[in-house]
Scaffold this active site. Structure first.
Site, short mmCIF file in Angstrom:
data_model
loop_
_atom_site.label_atom_id
_atom_site.label_comp_id
_atom_site.label_asym_id
_atom_site.label_seq_id
_atom_site.Cartn_x
_atom_site.Cartn_y
_atom_site.Cartn_z
N SER A 11 -5.37 -8.76 7.85
CA SER A 11 -4.79 -7.43 7.97
C SER A 11 -4.26 -7.31 9.40
O SER A 11 -5.01 -7.45 10.36
CB SER A 11 -5.86 -6.36 7.71
OG SER A 11 -5.35 -5.08 7.98
N ASP B 65 0.82 -1.22 0.00
CA ASP B 65 0.00 0.00 0.00
C ASP B 65 0.85 1.27 0.00
O ASP B 65 0.66 2.16 -0.83
CB ASP B 65 -0.94 0.02 1.21
CG ASP B 65 -2.03 -1.03 1.12
OD1 ASP B 65 -1.92 -1.93 0.27
OD2 ASP B 65 -2.99 -0.95 1.89
N ASP C 180 -7.87 4.78 12.06
CA ASP C 180 -6.53 5.33 12.03
C ASP C 180 -6.45 6.66 11.29
O ASP C 180 -5.66 7.53 11.64
CB ASP C 180 -5.56 4.33 11.41
CG ASP C 180 -5.16 3.24 12.40
OD1 ASP C 180 -5.35 3.45 13.61
OD2 ASP C 180 -4.67 2.19 11.97
N ARG D 50 -0.65 5.63 17.30
CA ARG D 50 -0.91 6.63 16.25
C ARG D 50 -0.49 8.04 16.62
O ARG D 50 0.04 8.76 15.76
CB ARG D 50 -2.38 6.59 15.83
CG ARG D 50 -2.85 5.28 15.19
CD ARG D 50 -1.77 4.56 14.46
NE ARG D 50 -2.23 3.43 13.68
CZ ARG D 50 -1.45 2.44 13.30
NH1 ARG D 50 -0.18 2.42 13.68
NH2 ARG D 50 -1.91 1.46 12.56
#
Length: 404
Positions: free
Chosen positions: A179, A16, A125, A96
């Site tokens: 994932s 990605d 996110d 994050r």
């Protein structure tokens, strides 16, 4: 967006973000700076440098942030005993704000106009990255390719790689179908079989822990030493924050501890099923509540418990840099000044049991609490008046004939 000359990209080196790096160059005709953080995910990060160089990227940041992550983010959160919706130890959420912080700092260092990330438009996110960035640099511009492009499948991403000569692993082979996101606090699993909430996770999905059934038949005992609410030593050996967590992950995972299977409420509105392994964090939470049980005043402990769900939601929803989270943190940190001492825990086949706690700052008084003769330390006759005063409003209501 117009006028963007340089973008700092949160870059993993995977499919990605490799596509995103090239897409940013093509779409915005801009220079890309990559930032890759070592948060203890257990992967070799140097290949990300080679991939970035192969795409012509000149400014490449690869940083070991493990100590900062645990010291300044994980530990403050565990002082609050934070659990989202009663089960989730916030392993992804708490990473994050640190990434957002470094994205903004690198943007300032390199003179970048914008930052970019690979979070999708369906997830939490994107909110966490961007709320953190805007709090630290209000004028920063954010590019979220998953909200702009039409490369919405693995096949399209791979076709883009072929078209632009991007080197990526194209064969699934033995790669997990899930994932996953990992850092020193946890590893998460989503997608594939897990999209059915009724389906039991496959045993070979779990990477950090043995199954409780296959854990050792002999329990493991550990002793945690606390100073102001943080673990500073394990079994008498002083350790840095990141070393503590890494050690607890290993010991707890070997005893089948830390698995969770949750359907949670995402901030963006949908329910999502995820599985998490947080072995060290599970031990940390149990130990911290144990040392607080003997060192915290009753009403202060209860106030912390009342505030905890709000604190956990702030972390989950991305408000780490908000004034309300910081105000709560100030109260929580104030409460920890006497949270010192030692806790002994027994780890056995998926469970963590407290088997002892001691502190020079303990509020537990055996002379008062004893069932034996307390030599007048506590006058039991006083309890009668205490009960009658607290029952007064109930008796008045009952005398008025009010139904319960």
């Amino acid at each position: 967006m117009s006028g963007i000359k340089k973008v700092v990209l949160a870059y993993s080196g995977g499919l990605d973000t490799s596509v995103i790096a090239k897409w940013l160059m093509e779409t915005y005709q801009c220079e890309v700076v990559t930032f890759t953080a070592d948060l203890g995910q257990g992967e070799e990060l140097e290949p990300a440098r080679a991939k970035a160089k192969a795409m012509g990227i000149k400014e490449i940041y690869i940083e070991d942030l493990r100590e900062e992550f645990v010291r300044d983010f994980v530990n403050p959160m565990f002082r609050a005993n934070a659990l989202y919706e009663g089960e989730y130890l916030l392993g992804t959420s708490i990473a994050r704000p640190l990434i957002a912080k470094r994205l903004v700092e690198i943007a300032n260092e390199t003179g970048a106009d914008a930052i970019s990330h690979g979070a999708t438009g369906k997830g939490n996110d994107q909110v966490r990255f961007e709320l953190g960035a805007y709090a630290l640099k209000p004028g920063i511009r954010v590019i979220a390719p998953w909200r702009e492009w039409d490369l919405n499948s693995r096949d399209k991403l791979l076709a883009y790689c072929d078209q632009h000569g991007i080197q990526v692993e194209k064969k699934r082979g033995t790669k997990s179908p899930y994932s996953m996101d990992a850092n020193l606090l946890h590893i998460s699993y989503e997608g594939d079989l897990l999209e059915d909430p009724a389906a039991e996770p496959e045993e070979d999905m779990w990477l950090w822990s043995v199954s409780p059934e296959n854990a050792p038949d002999t329990p493991t005992y550990i002793e945690l030493t606390y100073e102001k609410g943080d673990i500073v030593a394990v079994d008498g050996e002083k350790m840095s924050p990141a070393t503590v967590l890494a050690h607890l992950n290993k010991v707890a995972g070997a005893n089948g501890i830390g698995r969770a299977d949750i359907v949670e409420n995402r901030y963006v509105g949908m329910k999502s099923r995820g599985c998490y392994e947080t072995p060290g964090g599970t031990v940390m939470l149990k130990g911290h509540r144990a040392i607080e049980s003997v060192t915290l005043d009753r009403e202060l402990a209860h106030l912390k418990d009342e505030l905890m769900p709000r604190y956990a939601s702030l972390v989950y929803n991305g408000y780490w840099f908000s004034p309300e989270r910081q105000a709560l943190q100030a109260l929580i940190d104030y409460s920890q000044q006497y949270v010192n001492g030692k806790v002994r825990l027994k780890l056995y086949k998926g469970s963590v049991a407290v088997v002892g706690r001691e502190s020079a700052d303990s509020l537990f008084d055996a002379n008062i609490a004893t069932f034996e003769d307390d030599a007048g330390a506590y006058n039991q006759a006083d309890a009668g008046g205490f009960i009658k005063l607290n029952a007064l409003r109930l008796r008045i209501a009952a005398n008025k004939g009010r139904k319960i």
